[in-house]
Design a protein around this motif. Structure first.
Motif, PDB file in Angstrom:
ATOM      1  N   THR A 100      -0.398  75.706  -7.149  1.00  6.99           N
ATOM      2  CA  THR A 100       0.390  74.975  -6.157  1.00  6.99           C
ATOM      3  C   THR A 100      -0.212  75.274  -4.791  1.00  6.99           C
ATOM      4  OG1 THR A 100       2.361  75.273  -7.523  1.00  6.99           O
ATOM      5  CG2 THR A 100       2.711  74.584  -5.247  1.00  6.99           C
ATOM      6  N   ALA A 101      -0.463  74.223  -4.019  1.00 10.70           N
ATOM      7  CA  ALA A 101      -1.036  74.395  -2.685  1.00 10.70           C
ATOM      8  C   ALA A 101      -0.170  73.648  -1.677  1.00 10.70           C
ATOM      9  CB  ALA A 101      -2.462  73.870  -2.637  1.00 10.70           C
ATOM     10  N   ALA A 102      -0.017  74.235  -0.511  1.00  6.73           N
ATOM     11  CA  ALA A 102       0.747  73.609   0.572  1.00  6.73           C
ATOM     12  C   ALA A 102      -0.059  73.708   1.856  1.00  6.73           C
ATOM     13  CB  ALA A 102       2.093  74.299   0.750  1.00  6.73           C
ATOM     14  N   ALA A 103       0.015  72.646   2.646  1.00  4.67           N
ATOM     15  CA  ALA A 103      -0.712  72.636   3.918  1.00  4.67           C
ATOM     16  C   ALA A 103       0.031  71.768   4.920  1.00  4.67           C
ATOM     17  CB  ALA A 103      -2.129  72.120   3.718  1.00  4.67           C
ATOM     18  N   ALA A 130      -0.509  75.535  10.473  1.00  9.69           N
ATOM     19  CA  ALA A 130      -0.601  76.801   9.733  1.00  9.69           C
ATOM     20  C   ALA A 130      -1.741  76.665   8.724  1.00  9.69           C
ATOM     21  CB  ALA A 130       0.707  77.097   9.008  1.00  9.69           C
ATOM     22  N   ASN A 131      -2.302  77.790   8.319  1.00  7.92           N
ATOM     23  CA  ASN A 131      -3.358  77.744   7.313  1.00  7.92           C
ATOM     24  C   ASN A 131      -2.786  77.276   5.979  1.00  7.92           C
ATOM     25  OD1 ASN A 131      -5.393  78.614   8.980  1.00  7.92           O
ATOM     26  ND2 ASN A 131      -5.315  80.732   8.313  1.00  7.92           N
ATOM     27  N   PRO A 132      -3.577  76.523   5.206  1.00  4.93           N
ATOM     28  CA  PRO A 132      -3.106  76.140   3.874  1.00  4.93           C
ATOM     29  C   PRO A 132      -2.933  77.366   2.985  1.00  4.93           C
ATOM     30  CG  PRO A 132      -5.328  75.301   4.298  1.00  4.93           C
ATOM     31  CD  PRO A 132      -4.874  75.983   5.528  1.00  4.93           C
ATOM     32  N   VAL A 149       2.258  69.069  -0.280  1.00  2.00           N
ATOM     33  CA  VAL A 149       2.348  70.074  -1.336  1.00  2.00           C
ATOM     34  C   VAL A 149       1.752  69.440  -2.584  1.00  2.00           C
ATOM     35  CG1 VAL A 149       3.866  71.511  -2.748  1.00  2.00           C
ATOM     36  CG2 VAL A 149       4.412  71.120  -0.345  1.00  2.00           C
ATOM     37  N   LEU A 150       0.705  70.070  -3.119  1.00  2.00           N
ATOM     38  CA  LEU A 150       0.019  69.552  -4.304  1.00  2.00           C
ATOM     39  C   LEU A 150       0.107  70.562  -5.430  1.00  2.00           C
ATOM     40  CD1 LEU A 150      -3.294  68.270  -2.647  1.00  2.00           C
ATOM     41  CD2 LEU A 150      -1.191  67.000  -3.033  1.00  2.00           C
ATOM     42  N   PRO A 194       7.898  77.582   5.196  1.00  2.00           N
ATOM     43  CA  PRO A 194       6.824  78.320   4.540  1.00  2.00           C
ATOM     44  C   PRO A 194       7.333  79.058   3.305  1.00  2.00           C
ATOM     45  CG  PRO A 194       7.600  79.559   6.433  1.00  2.00           C
ATOM     46  CD  PRO A 194       8.376  78.256   6.408  1.00  2.00           C
ATOM     47  N   TRP A 195       6.423  79.310   2.368  1.00  2.00           N
ATOM     48  CA  TRP A 195       6.800  80.059   1.173  1.00  2.00           C
ATOM     49  C   TRP A 195       7.082  81.497   1.580  1.00  2.00           C
ATOM     50  CZ3 TRP A 195       1.933  78.177  -1.831  1.00  2.00           C
ATOM     51  CH2 TRP A 195       2.130  76.851  -2.220  1.00  2.00           C
TER      52      TRP A 195
END
Length: 164
Positions: free
Chosen positions: A134-137, A112-114, A147-148, A93-94
């Protein structure tokens, strides 16, 4: 009598071959099901990350939200624009970054939640302002990760409304 014994041996060899073929087919089915499950979870992670990007774009489009931002060094409780980049967006996670988004299908369905992170990139002379989102899910398990990143542009347009 000799022919009857030969028929028995041929039948037993045929039975062993059919058993081996059946076992090979079952192991192939198991592998196919595993691959299909992994693909489903990867697709779920991708869709959740896309939902986080859409949420960030919507937030940025609201009046007053598209700013130059400030340095983000702590966990973000509310959406904001950051002036610094994520240290390593592909490592989850970040740490101390990102806004959590609850997917429409519910938080319990994902590992985990995006999360998304908005970084200010700059403003051009034309007035267009650019942001890196930047999005991660994760899918149903922590191994299915997407990761987009996208660049979001807010344009400033002007036109002559005078009488003409």
């Amino acid at each position: 009598m000799r022919q009857n014994g030969f028929t028995l041996i041929v039948s037993l060899i045929f039975l062993v071959m059919m058993t081996m073929l059946g076992l090979a087919m079952f192991s192939g089915f198991t592998l196919d099901e595993t691959m299909a499950g992994n693909m489903r979870e990867k697709s779920r992670a991708f869709d959740a990350a896309q939902t986080a990007i859409n949420s960030a774009e919507y937030w940025l489009a609201q009046p007053g939200n598209a700013t130059v931002g400030s340095t983000c060094s702590t966990t973000l409780a509310t959406p904001q624009v950051c002036s610094n980049a994520l240290a390593n967006p592909t490592t989850l996670p970040w740490v101390n970054a990102g806004i959590s988004v609850t997917p429409a299908s519910g938080a319990g369905n994902y590992a985990a939640n995006p999360t998304y992170y908005i970084q200010y990139l700059g403003t051009q002379a034309s007035g267009n302002t650019y942001y890196l989102i930047t999005a991660a899910a994760q899918g149903g398990n922590a191994n299915a990760v997407a990761v987009l990143q996208t660049v979001y542009k807010i344009s400033v347009q002007s036109s002559d409304l005078g009488n003409g």
